[in-house]
Write an enzyme that holds these catalytic residues in place. Structure first.
Site, PDB file in Angstrom:
ATOM      1  N   LYS A  59      -2.215   6.060  -4.348  1.00 55.78           N
ATOM      2  CA  LYS A  59      -3.284   7.009  -4.057  1.00 55.78           C
ATOM      3  C   LYS A  59      -3.053   8.352  -4.746  1.00 55.78           C
ATOM      4  O   LYS A  59      -1.914   8.821  -4.842  1.00 55.78           O
ATOM      5  CB  LYS A  59      -3.392   7.234  -2.537  1.00 55.78           C
ATOM      6  CG  LYS A  59      -3.538   5.944  -1.740  1.00 55.78           C
ATOM      7  CD  LYS A  59      -3.559   6.194  -0.252  1.00 55.78           C
ATOM      8  CE  LYS A  59      -3.425   4.901   0.519  1.00 55.78           C
ATOM      9  NZ  LYS A  59      -2.078   4.306   0.425  1.00 55.78           N
TER      10      LYS A  59
ATOM     11  N   ASP B 193       0.847  -1.188   0.000  1.00 55.01           N
ATOM     12  CA  ASP B 193       0.000   0.000   0.000  1.00 55.01           C
ATOM     13  C   ASP B 193       0.887   1.244   0.000  1.00 55.01           C
ATOM     14  O   ASP B 193       1.550   1.552   0.987  1.00 55.01           O
ATOM     15  CB  ASP B 193      -0.912  -0.005   1.224  1.00 55.01           C
ATOM     16  CG  ASP B 193      -1.881   1.153   1.214  1.00 55.01           C
ATOM     17  OD1 ASP B 193      -2.977   0.989   0.659  1.00 55.01           O
ATOM     18  OD2 ASP B 193      -1.540   2.227   1.743  1.00 55.01           O
TER      19      ASP B 193
ATOM     20  N   TYR C 278       3.711   9.658   0.242  1.00 57.28           N
ATOM     21  CA  TYR C 278       4.682   9.024   1.136  1.00 57.28           C
ATOM     22  C   TYR C 278       6.119   9.374   0.755  1.00 57.28           C
ATOM     23  O   TYR C 278       7.035   9.214   1.565  1.00 57.28           O
ATOM     24  CB  TYR C 278       4.514   7.510   1.143  1.00 57.28           C
ATOM     25  CG  TYR C 278       3.160   7.027   1.625  1.00 57.28           C
ATOM     26  CD1 TYR C 278       2.254   7.893   2.255  1.00 57.28           C
ATOM     27  CD2 TYR C 278       2.772   5.708   1.444  1.00 57.28           C
ATOM     28  CE1 TYR C 278       1.022   7.455   2.667  1.00 57.28           C
ATOM     29  CE2 TYR C 278       1.534   5.256   1.875  1.00 57.28           C
ATOM     30  CZ  TYR C 278       0.656   6.125   2.479  1.00 57.28           C
ATOM     31  OH  TYR C 278      -0.561   5.685   2.893  1.00 57.28           O
TER      32      TYR C 278
ATOM     33  N   HIS D 109      -6.915   9.775  -2.099  1.00 58.22           N
ATOM     34  CA  HIS D 109      -6.335   9.721  -0.760  1.00 58.22           C
ATOM     35  C   HIS D 109      -7.237  10.389   0.285  1.00 58.22           C
ATOM     36  O   HIS D 109      -7.480   9.821   1.349  1.00 58.22           O
ATOM     37  CB  HIS D 109      -4.959  10.396  -0.788  1.00 58.22           C
ATOM     38  CG  HIS D 109      -4.033   9.898   0.266  1.00 58.22           C
ATOM     39  ND1 HIS D 109      -2.670   9.842   0.092  1.00 58.22           N
ATOM     40  CD2 HIS D 109      -4.244   9.438   1.518  1.00 58.22           C
ATOM     41  CE1 HIS D 109      -2.099   9.361   1.179  1.00 58.22           C
ATOM     42  NE2 HIS D 109      -3.035   9.112   2.066  1.00 58.22           N
TER      43      HIS D 109
END
Length: 246
Positions: free
Chosen positions: A81, A47, A52, A114
């Site tokens: 996302k 994921d 990130y 997201h």
């Protein structure tokens, strides 16, 4: 090699592993090795998210595992996302293309919106990942982009084969009802914070009623948020894994 986790079948017929590895807050220096070793241990779902800031490095781990014949691409289930600064329809596809470039993949198995928050567009060359603001502790600048416009952009990704499945994240029940009024491709997955301290039964039941699988993040409690100062220090909560009941 240990066997991979069991699967559930999404509303598209795709099979998604029931256990996965989240890549939030894993450093760029270690994420490639961690992904590679996780694949060796049997993990198949990873994921990720552009926010990130480690997708290029995670992609190196994936590519190395495939090159070493630990796994085939078809055996992996890769989630990413769409960040809030790319909610305008014309920015949805380029955002996923950047993610695919970083991950060194031709498609993702699942692409999620997201957050249901549209922010002012930030070009890649200005800042990537864009984050919540251009400057540290700077203002968060919203943008008037309807969620429907974003979802229509997501549907185009499926039609072009860039995403096998699409879904939503951090979405409340009222917005789920709204999405279902215009979605030509129904969301396959709802991803939300979910753990014994935050069970959200009604939201989970609604998602299942509408044919969505539910993915839990922070499933061992809010420790991740405490580490980055999002939980007040004076809030007295027993960490989940230290709870006597658990």
């Amino acid at each position: 090699m240990p066997s991979a986790s069991p699967f559930i079948t999404l509303n598209t017929g795709a099979q998604m592993p029931t256990v996965g590895m989240g890549l939030w807050k894993i450093s760029k220096d270690t994420v490639a090795d961690q992904v590679y070793e996780a694949i060796k241990l049997g993990y198949r779902l990873f994921d990720s998210a552009s926010d990130y800031g480690n997708e290029a490095e995670a992609g190196q781990g994936i590519s190395r595992a495939i090159a070493d014949q630990l796994v085939t691409r078809q055996e992996l289930f890769i989630t990413s996302k769409l960040w809030c600064t790319y909610h305008q329809r014309q920015h949805v596809k380029p955002a996923l293309q950047r993610t695919l470039q970083d991950l060194n993949l031709d498609y993702v198995d699942l692409y999620l919106i997201h957050f249901p928050i549209a922010l002012k567009h930030v070009p890649f060359e200005t800042k990537y990942p864009a984050g919540w603001s251009l400057e540290e502790n700077g203002p968060v600048i919203s943008e008037n982009t309807p969620y429907q416009e974003t979802w229509e952009g997501m549907e185009e990704l499926v039609m072009e084969g860039l995403a096998k499945n699409i879904g939503v994240s951090n979405l409340p029940g009222a917005m789920i009802y709204d999405v279902m009024t215009y979605a030509k491709i129904r969301p396959a997955v709802l991803q939300i914070e979910l753990h014994p301290y935050l069970v959200r039964n009604e939201l989970v039941d609604l998602a299942h009623k509408e044919g969505m699988a539910v993915t839990a993040y922070s499933s061992f409690g809010d420790a991740s948020y405490r580490e980055i100062g999002m939980v007040p220090e004076d809030q007295q909560v027993v960490p989940l894994l230290e709870n006597k009941t658990v």
